[in-house]
Design a protein around this motif. Structure first.
Motif: not given
Length: 656
Positions: A340, A362, A402
């Motif tokens: 992320a 992400e 994630a």
């Protein structure tokens, strides 16, 4: 292939030139990897834009109304409204400056409002910079009496907020207390004392609208006025407010570069400019709940890495490793190991989401001013700070979860890890050298020839990070101490120039001092707004020397000017009498020497000139503020220009 631009007396690199010349081996590795995977990056989009518009490159395109756009040339020297080249170019420059001013002003607004929210008990934030509160309260003439820290901090913050927004004809308070007396007299005589960031932005946009100001000299004055608002409203305001919130950094050893990421860990990169939300996210990541979640999703731990100025902030305060800068953000995602990226405001390019989608990364946006289609949006709103803790926990949880979705077949993390010393505040620089007078004596006796602040963005018009690193290496070799901030600092950090061991690369005098003190010859002083730390250093040393700042052996170097914010940075230093050396010509038309009429040889040339260049690089600006702009796209020549400038300053002072 190189792209030749004779109108600028310069060239631009193709992707193969970047691969050949960029100094970080990890960067080369990731560029080649993304190329083989057919993942589009800024390098590809840059080549797709070739050839670039010659009018735009020289500032000769005007889009300030709906009559145009107008392109000015010898054939058409005026726009439809009658505006000439000078007012068009200067209007474009000053508009870019206040656009950058607005970016830093939003940063300042967020951190100042966060102090007020903490003082009012609306935000769960502990003020760690107590010494900065009391210092500013005293300088600003606030009667602290028996007031507690939070009350004093709020009163300081309200003054900083007024400096951002004042509409009455009063000067900026931070300018009054921090600017040198000699400079204030100069600015007063020029009529360029600003009111606030908000007022000067409004006035600049007003002056450059259709049918308003067509006197380019008046626009040049507004540029100086806006630059001072940029400096004292937004840079000083945000830097000081951040130090109130999170404390004044102290030097520490750490690790940087792409290799800090780990395949078996959750890798979270934080990116942008304002550290408020990120500080709270770090707090949540350290909780047992999030650490347990990481183990549940199969990770052995959590790695936090920084990008751009949010990364610089965390590096300075906690030694949290940084990875890269604005033009490296796509390369970082090309490792396939980033789970992320948490982004706040500014310098988050749209292309990052394109690359993120190729690797399943992400993107989490946390600022309402920055929305990216397809990203997860969990904003921090300074007007409603009560949800800060819950929102930060949601971001931390989302980023860790994630990890379970990562495609491990696409992972490739370069091995490069570099040692760095970070955390150089204004106070810690003076302390490291044994005080202001000791540092000044080293400069006066020539052990250290001068100080260059090598800063700024990245620009694809030059080989990525090559100019920044080349200039820095040449300058420390010439015994010139360097401070660095922002995106440029990442290049110098990753190249090892901010490590104590880099003293071996410095000249005899600077190298000896650095070895004795255990410090590097390049001092990373923080993010873009922390250029204030260098400016305070320059002001303090000039005061100790009893010399006007314009006469000191100092210079501002911007090897890769890119973001609009870099205009304000450079002009801020110019207004203080510190000359600039800029790495790429734009958006000012470059005077190209031409053969004289009836020339007898190829050496019989006219210098070539135009009013705007003469103002910045000739006597116009120099007569007003005692500084000028040098432009040199070739880094070894740029370093030589800087050395010449500092030598001349020393010679004039008799410091030989």
């Amino acid at each position: 292939m190189k792209y030749q631009y004779h109108i600028l007396n310069a060239e631009m690199p193709g992707k193969e030139d970047v691969l050949k010349m960029t100094p970080n081996p990890a960067t080369k590795e990731l560029i080649e990897r993304l190329d083989k995977m057919n993942v589009e990056t800024s390098l590809d989009r840059f080549e797709a834009q070739q050839p670039m518009c010659g009018y735009g490159l020289r500032g000769l395109c005007c889009r300030m109304c709906q009559w145009g756009p107008c392109r000015l040339s010898e054939k058409a020297p005026r726009g439809i409204c009658g505006k000439d080249m000078n007012s068009t170019i200067m209007g474009n420059i000053v508009r870019a400056l206040v656009a950058g001013l607005s970016g830093h002003a939003m940063h300042a607004h967020e951190v100042i409002m966060s102090i007020i929210a903490a003082a009012d008990g609306k935000a769960n934030l502990t003020l760690k910079g107590e010494e900065r509160v009391w210092e500013l309260a005293e300088k600003l003439g606030i009667n602290t009496g028996d007031k507690e820290l939070l009350q004093a901090a709020k009163e300081v913050a309200l003054v900083l907020l007024q400096d951002l927004s004042r509409m009455t004809a009063e000067p900026i308070k931070l300018l009054e207390v921090f600017a040198p007396e000699e400079r204030k007299k100069t600015w007063q005589s020029l009529g360029v004392i600003p009111r606030s960031a908000a007022y000067e932005t409004m006035e600049t946009l007003h002056m450059t609208t259709l049918g308003a100001c067509s006197d380019w000299t008046a626009l040049a004055s507004q540029e100086l006025r806006s630059a001072l608002a940029y400096c004292y409203s937004t840079l000083f305001g945000s830097s000081m407010a951040t130090e109130i919130l999170f404390g004044i950094p102290k030097p520490k050893l750490t690790k940087v570069n792409y290799g800090i990421m780990k395949e078996d860990h959750v890798n979270i990169l934080v990116h942008g400019h304002s550290p408020v939300m990120v500080e709270k996210i770090l707090e949540k990541i350290a909780t047992p709940e999030i650490q347990d979640l990481a183990r549940q999703v199969g990770a052995k731990g959590i790695v936090i890495g920084g990008m751009c100025c949010t990364g610089d902030e965390l590096l300075a305060r906690y030694g949290i490793p940084t990875v890269t800068n604005i033009l490296g953000q796509e390369f970082a995602l090309g490792t396939g190991a980033v789970d992320a990226v948490v982004v706040d405001m500014q310098c988050v390019i749209p292309g990052m989401k394109i690359v993120a989608d190729c690797f399943g990364t992400e993107i989490i946006t946390t600022c309402n001013s920055n929305r990216i289609p397809g990203a997860i949006h969990i904003p921090f709103d300074v007007d409603h700070p009560e949800t800060l803790d819950d929102d930060a926990m949601l971001v931390a949880r989302t980023a860790v979860e994630a990890f379970a979705k990562r495609d491990r077949s696409k992972m490739h993390i370069p091995k490069e890890i570099t040692t760095a010393m970070s955390g150089w505040s204004f106070e810690s620089i003076l302390e490291a050298f044994g005080g202001r007078d000791k540092l000044l004596s080293l400069i006066k006796d020539g052990t250290i020839k001068g100080i260059a602040t090598v800063v700024g963005c990245n620009n694809p018009k030059v080989p990525y990070e090559h100019s920044q690193v080349t200039i820095a290496r040449n300058l420390i070799e010439a015994n010139i101490l360097i401070t660095t901030t922002g995106c440029c600092s990442h290049a110098l950090l990753n190249n090892g120039l901010c490590a104590p061991e880099a003293a071996e690369l410095a000249g005899e005098g600077l190298g000896r001092v650095c070895r004795e003190l255990g410090i590097p010859p390049v001092l990373a002083v923080g993010g873009c707004v922390d250029n204030t730390r260098t400016l305070r250093l320059f002001i303090e040393l000039a005061k100790a020397a009893g010399v006007d700042l314009k006469d000191m052996p100092f210079i501002f170097v911007g090897p890769e000017p890119g973001n609009e914010k870099t205009v304000g940075q450079g002009v801020s230093f110019l207004a203080h009498g510190v000359s600039n050396c800029i790495g790429y010509p734009a958006p000012i038309p470059v005077p190209i020497p031409k053969l004289k009429e009836n020339a007898q040889s190829q050496d019989d040339l006219e210098r070539g000139s135009n009013d705007i260049v003469d103002f910045f690089a000739g006597e116009g600006l120099y007569e007003k503020v005692g500084a000028k702009v040098y432009t040199e796209p070739y880094p070894k020549l740029a370093a030589q220009t800087v050395r010449m400038h500092i030598h001349r300053k020393r010679q004039a002072l008799g410091w030989n």
